[in-house]
Motif scaffolding. Sequence first.
Motif, short mmCIF file in Angstrom:
data_model
loop_
_atom_site.label_atom_id
_atom_site.label_comp_id
_atom_site.label_asym_id
_atom_site.label_seq_id
_atom_site.Cartn_x
_atom_site.Cartn_y
_atom_site.Cartn_z
N ARG A 1 -12.66 31.06 -8.36
CA ARG A 1 -11.80 30.19 -9.16
C ARG A 1 -12.12 28.75 -8.77
O ARG A 1 -12.40 28.46 -7.61
CB ARG A 1 -10.31 30.44 -8.87
N LEU A 2 -12.03 27.87 -9.75
CA LEU A 2 -12.08 26.43 -9.48
C LEU A 2 -10.63 25.98 -9.42
O LEU A 2 -9.90 26.07 -10.40
CB LEU A 2 -12.84 25.67 -10.57
N LYS A 3 -10.22 25.55 -8.24
CA LYS A 3 -8.83 25.16 -8.02
C LYS A 3 -8.72 23.64 -8.11
O LYS A 3 -9.45 22.92 -7.42
CB LYS A 3 -8.35 25.64 -6.66
N ILE A 4 -7.83 23.17 -8.97
CA ILE A 4 -7.54 21.74 -9.10
C ILE A 4 -6.14 21.54 -8.53
O ILE A 4 -5.22 22.29 -8.87
CB ILE A 4 -7.56 21.30 -10.59
N TRP A 5 -5.95 20.52 -7.68
CA TRP A 5 -4.65 20.32 -7.06
C TRP A 5 -4.29 18.85 -7.02
O TRP A 5 -5.14 17.97 -7.15
CB TRP A 5 -4.62 20.91 -5.66
N ASN A 6 -3.00 18.61 -6.81
CA ASN A 6 -2.47 17.25 -6.66
C ASN A 6 -1.84 17.15 -5.28
O ASN A 6 -0.78 17.71 -5.02
CB ASN A 6 -1.42 16.97 -7.74
N LYS A 7 -2.52 16.42 -4.37
CA LYS A 7 -1.96 16.25 -3.03
C LYS A 7 -1.31 14.88 -2.85
O LYS A 7 -0.93 14.51 -1.75
CB LYS A 7 -3.05 16.47 -1.97
N GLY A 8 -1.19 14.13 -3.95
CA GLY A 8 -0.57 12.81 -3.89
C GLY A 8 0.95 12.91 -3.84
O GLY A 8 1.54 13.98 -3.86
N SER A 9 1.59 11.75 -3.82
CA SER A 9 3.04 11.69 -3.73
C SER A 9 3.72 11.69 -5.09
O SER A 9 4.92 11.90 -5.18
CB SER A 9 3.46 10.42 -2.98
N ALA A 10 2.95 11.43 -6.14
CA ALA A 10 3.54 11.28 -7.47
C ALA A 10 3.00 12.31 -8.44
O ALA A 10 1.99 12.97 -8.19
CB ALA A 10 3.28 9.87 -7.99
N THR A 11 3.64 12.41 -9.57
CA THR A 11 3.22 13.30 -10.64
C THR A 11 2.07 12.66 -11.41
O THR A 11 2.12 11.48 -11.74
CB THR A 11 4.41 13.57 -11.61
N ALA A 12 1.04 13.45 -11.68
CA ALA A 12 -0.06 13.00 -12.54
C ALA A 12 0.27 13.42 -13.96
O ALA A 12 0.82 14.49 -14.20
CB ALA A 12 -1.37 13.63 -12.08
N ARG A 13 -0.07 12.55 -14.90
CA ARG A 13 0.18 12.85 -16.31
C ARG A 13 -1.14 12.80 -17.08
O ARG A 13 -2.07 12.10 -16.69
CB ARG A 13 1.17 11.85 -16.90
N ASN A 14 -1.16 13.54 -18.18
CA ASN A 14 -2.33 13.56 -19.06
C ASN A 14 -3.61 13.83 -18.26
O ASN A 14 -4.59 13.08 -18.34
CB ASN A 14 -2.42 12.24 -19.84
N GLU B 1 0.84 -1.20 0.00
CA GLU B 1 0.00 0.00 0.00
C GLU B 1 0.87 1.25 0.00
O GLU B 1 0.59 2.20 -0.72
CB GLU B 1 -0.92 0.01 1.23
N VAL B 2 1.92 1.25 0.81
CA VAL B 2 2.82 2.40 0.86
C VAL B 2 3.50 2.59 -0.49
O VAL B 2 3.61 3.70 -1.00
CB VAL B 2 3.86 2.23 2.00
N ALA B 3 3.95 1.49 -1.10
CA ALA B 3 4.62 1.58 -2.40
C ALA B 3 3.68 2.12 -3.46
O ALA B 3 4.06 2.97 -4.26
CB ALA B 3 5.15 0.20 -2.81
N VAL B 4 2.42 1.66 -3.45
CA VAL B 4 1.44 2.15 -4.42
C VAL B 4 1.14 3.62 -4.16
O VAL B 4 1.05 4.43 -5.09
CB VAL B 4 0.15 1.30 -4.38
N LYS B 5 1.01 3.99 -2.88
CA LYS B 5 0.71 5.38 -2.54
C LYS B 5 1.82 6.31 -3.00
O LYS B 5 1.57 7.42 -3.45
CB LYS B 5 0.49 5.49 -1.03
N GLU B 6 3.06 5.85 -2.89
CA GLU B 6 4.19 6.67 -3.33
C GLU B 6 4.19 6.88 -4.83
O GLU B 6 4.77 7.83 -5.33
CB GLU B 6 5.51 6.03 -2.88
N LYS B 7 3.55 5.97 -5.56
CA LYS B 7 3.48 6.07 -7.02
C LYS B 7 2.18 6.72 -7.49
O LYS B 7 1.94 6.83 -8.68
CB LYS B 7 3.57 4.67 -7.64
N SER B 8 1.33 7.12 -6.54
CA SER B 8 0.00 7.62 -6.88
C SER B 8 -0.12 9.13 -6.73
O SER B 8 0.36 9.71 -5.76
CB SER B 8 -1.06 6.98 -5.98
N ALA B 9 -0.80 9.72 -7.70
CA ALA B 9 -1.21 11.12 -7.58
C ALA B 9 -2.60 11.11 -6.96
O ALA B 9 -3.32 10.12 -7.05
CB ALA B 9 -1.24 11.77 -8.96
N ASP B 10 -2.99 12.19 -6.32
CA ASP B 10 -4.32 12.30 -5.73
C ASP B 10 -4.85 13.69 -6.03
O ASP B 10 -4.44 14.67 -5.40
CB ASP B 10 -4.26 12.04 -4.23
N LEU B 11 -5.74 13.78 -7.00
CA LEU B 11 -6.24 15.08 -7.44
C LEU B 11 -7.54 15.43 -6.73
O LEU B 11 -8.30 14.55 -6.32
CB LEU B 11 -6.48 15.08 -8.95
#
Length: 158
Positions: free
Chosen positions: A77-90, A54-64
């Motif tokens: 404004r509508l604010k979109i953010w990434n509070k996950g540990s990883a970069t989100a793409r596309n 779970e920790v390994a997956v969480k480290e690889k996951s973005a959370d928008l």
Amino acid sequence: MMPVTIDAGDVIAGLAFLLSGYATWQTVSFNKKQKSFVESQEKLNNLLLEKENEVAVKEKSADLGASFIKLGSSKYRLKIWNKGSATARNVRIEFPEGNDVVIDLEISDKFPMESFERHQSVELIAAVHMQTKRKHVVRLIWEDDAEVHNEKLSYPTL
């Protein structure tokens, strides 16, 4: 009938038999406890492995996520953010129940976002008026190192 005589050898043999029975009972009892201990250890190891995964997956996951923020008395404004540990793409954004708040040009200019780093955010100009509904549904879609397709519904309110 023959008289039964018991000599010292018979007593020793009887005691040896009883001692052997007791030793066997102790061994069986010990083996049961040992088996229970091994099963407990196995369960604990499995739980630890699950947690590590779970920790390994969480480290690889973005959370928008998404929320409205108010600037001044009438600007939103509508604010979109990434509070996950990883970069989100596309990263893509959709409004399943229709969009009557965010300017279409804002969406087409900023999305899809090729890369959305950890703790990065983007703000979209929101056109709020008296008839604007207060609760909106926003579908955020992205890829990260954990999953090829992630999707999350967010319910920002004004």
